[in-house]
Motif scaffolding. Structure first.
Motif: not given
Ligand code: ADP
Ligand code: MG
Length: 394
Positions: A235-245, A247-262
């Motif tokens: 789901a996160i890859k849809q927003l940022n193609g560089d994310v492979k695991s 680990r590649d997701v910072s807490l602040s980025f996650f907080q911004e985009i979390q609503e788009s993950i089921p």
């Protein structure tokens, strides 16, 4: 139960009816202090290796097989060395041993016929990694005088579990068993496979409390969590193609985009990403001797496993909730895969006996079951056991 070399040697000789002097190898169990289920998401973990270890005694034999005896299981398994390359898991305890032999063979390392005798101090299925202790000690025993890079040793042992046994675990347990060090926790970066040793404050004792329950759900739920983390990554890859695991997701980025993950994968990802950050915060608090902050992070980690990763159970939550109300307890949390096993507690040394008495009686009263307590002192990693001359047989 502490094992001594003389007992191991006589157990070996009695079982195999020989007077051959076996070599003995030791690999420790571990307790993870913080960073749970972060390893297979390539995040950070913060375990210590334990004094409790698995011992493997080995001597070459002429029968063409690996004869493997577990003293703890009172059971023997045997596989002709010529069949190791084609061996398949049987669902038995011996898979962990044959899996190691199989993985070594795949690397082109010849596994020779031998008698192998195993005994462990690490309680099995309690989240203190008896499986990695068994795999790493077996790998050293089968290698004998042949050397291997320590990180490769950890990876071979891990592959025995992921590829042969079929448990999709991360690298933490095997890595800790190899790299353990006295007086230090190991901060492991599970992406780069590098580590740093972090000294723990002297003014706190670490004690593991075994709930002595293991809910069957454990293995299937573990696989489910691995899959849910992969869903979150997709789901996160849809927003940022560089994310492979994760680990590649910072807490602040996650907080911004979390609503788009089921919802379910979102909760799983929130646990993993926040717990990996808590490893770094815990290491900093440890270096600063800030026991209150270490305790706060412990409890935050537990709540994250309880509500977001949903891998705790009634007995474990009770042990944590009871412990954190006791005097001299800085923090408590579940450790290991989940659904039972152990909690790990940070306790002021002067309060240790009171802590044990109170927790023991509360747990017995509530569940009619005795917990077990283990003092966790950081210990050295795996290696060959040097035998005093008096313990070898002529
Ligand atoms: P943990 O690693 O937390 O103790 P696991 O379920 O990963 O729990 O591994 C436990 C399994 O490892 C046991 O069920 C058994 O198959 C194997 N094992 C561990 N120690 C021994 C031993 N001393 N003898 C035989 N098998 C063992
Ligand atoms: Mg295990």
């Amino acid at each position: 139960m502490a094992l001594i070399p003389q007992e191991i040697i006589s157990g070996f000789c009695e079982h195999f009816g020989t007077t051959a002097n076996p070599d003995i190898y030791r690999a420790p169990g571990r307790v993870n202090l913080i960073g749970e289920h972060t390893d297979y998401n390539l995040g950070f973990v913060f375990p210590i290796a334990l004094e409790m270890a698995c011992y493997v005694a080995i001597a070459p034999a002429e029968h063409g097989s690996l004869r493997i005896y577990s003293h703890d299981w009172s059971d023997e398994a045997s596989v002709p060395v010529a069949f190791i390359a084609d061996a398949k898991a049987s669902g038995e305890w011996s898979d962990y041993v044959i899996g190691v032999a199989h993985e070594l063979t795949k690397l082109g390392i010849l596994v020779r016929a031998a008698n192998v005798w195993i005994a462990s101090e690490v309680p099995a299925g309690s989240g203190l990694s008896s499986s990695a202790a068994l795999e790493v000690s077996t790998a050293l025993a089968l290698l004998g005088s042949r050397s291997i890079e320590p990180v490769e040793l950890a990876r071979v042992a891990q592959r025995a579990e992921t590829q042969f046994v079929g448990m999709p675990c991360g690298i933490m347990d095997q890595y800790t068993s190899v790299f353990g060090r006295e007086h230090a926790a190991i901060q492991i970066d599970c992406r780069s496979l590098e580590h740093q040793y972090v000294r723990l404050p002297d003014s706190v004792s670490i004690v593991a409390v075994n709930s002595n329950v293991k809910h069957e759900l454990g293995t299937s739920a573990y696989r489910e969590r691995v899959a849910e983390c992969q869903e979150a990554v997709a789901a996160i890859k849809q927003l940022n193609g560089d994310v492979k695991s994760l680990r590649d997701v910072s807490l602040s980025f996650f907080q911004e985009i979390q609503e788009s993950i089921p919802l379910v994968p979102r909760k799983r990802a929130r646990h993993v990403i926040s717990d990996s950050q808590r490893v770094l915060d815990f290491a900093a608090a440890s270096r600063a001797n800030d026991l209150d902050e270490m305790g706060r992070l412990f409890v935050a980690s537990h709540r994250s496993m309880q509500y977001d990763y949903e891998i705790t159970c009634e007995e474990i939550d009770f042990l944590v909730d009871t412990a954190i109300k006791l005097p001299g307890v800085y923090g408590a949390r579940m450790t290991g895969g989940g659904f039972g096993g152990c909690t790990v507690n940070l306790v002021a040394p002067g309060q240790m006996s009171h802590f044990q008495e109170r927790l023991d009686s509360a747990y017995r009263q509530r569940f009619g079951l005795a917990p077990a307590f283990y003092d966790c002192v950081p210990a050295r990693g795996a290696g060959r056991v040097d035998l005093p001359v008096s313990s070898t047989r002529a």
